[in-house]
Design an enzyme around this catalytic site. Sequence first.
Site, short mmCIF file in Angstrom:
data_model
loop_
_atom_site.label_atom_id
_atom_site.label_comp_id
_atom_site.label_asym_id
_atom_site.label_seq_id
_atom_site.Cartn_x
_atom_site.Cartn_y
_atom_site.Cartn_z
N HIS A 242 73.80 -10.34 -7.83
CA HIS A 242 73.39 -9.56 -9.18
C HIS A 242 73.53 -10.28 -10.42
O HIS A 242 74.23 -11.37 -10.24
CB HIS A 242 74.06 -8.24 -9.05
CG HIS A 242 75.60 -8.35 -9.47
ND1 HIS A 242 76.40 -8.66 -8.52
CD2 HIS A 242 76.12 -8.21 -10.79
CE1 HIS A 242 77.44 -8.83 -9.22
NE2 HIS A 242 77.30 -8.48 -10.27
N HIS B 246 74.74 -14.83 -15.76
CA HIS B 246 74.90 -15.83 -14.52
C HIS B 246 74.94 -14.98 -13.30
O HIS B 246 74.95 -13.55 -13.36
CB HIS B 246 76.36 -16.48 -14.53
CG HIS B 246 77.58 -15.50 -14.64
ND1 HIS B 246 78.15 -14.75 -15.46
CD2 HIS B 246 78.36 -15.11 -13.53
CE1 HIS B 246 78.96 -14.05 -15.50
NE2 HIS B 246 79.21 -14.18 -14.03
#
Length: 176
Positions: free
Chosen positions: A39, A121
């Site tokens: 995720h 990220h």
Amino acid sequence: MRLFFALRPDPALGERLAALAEQARRHCGGRATPRASLHLTLAFLGEVPESRLDALIRLTEAFPCPAGSWSADRYGSFPHGGIVWLGSSRPCPPLESLHRDLWQALTPLGFAPPRRPFLPHVTLLRHAAPEKRDPCVLARLPRPRLDWHYTGIELVQSVAEGGRHRYRGLASSGRH
Ligand code: ATP
Ligand code: MG
């Protein structure tokens, strides 16, 4: 409840992210993020009383998330926890506005944005070997190229289980 907001990949993108995580694992060691856990965190709320859940679900379902795209093209690392991540070498203004708008929507509910700047990220590895997460070493991995087309955000619960966290989606924004 430990809660956060995230972009979560569709199955095809999840497959590609998992392949990058596996490639990074072969290079750096450590533990690859399981596919279902991959995720991009937009907003970490931390421990939230269960009484706030309804309001957060309503916020999520009503949140106007414009569709957008984030291009990942580099690896990076955080020393704490031996994290190796997939990120971008360029700012992504639409994702930054999404992050800002989400925190703006959260403010009236009493949540405050972190002081730390937003660094989009995807965590690929944990407990990677220190010498192998050196930026120069990571640069020797084939350069990743991945476009993440997103259409909505998710409210996610992080559940501690056997010393790790697994994630459970609680609500998604609709399409606007
Ligand atoms: P573990 O802590 O077991 O390694 P995890 O970090 O994936 O698992 P959580 O700590 O619940 O699980 O975090 C959920 C998400 O929120 C992760 O993407 C994590 O990087 C992010 N996160 C956790 N703490 C913070 C924080 N203080 N600020 C910003 N993001 C955070
Ligand atoms: Mg954590």
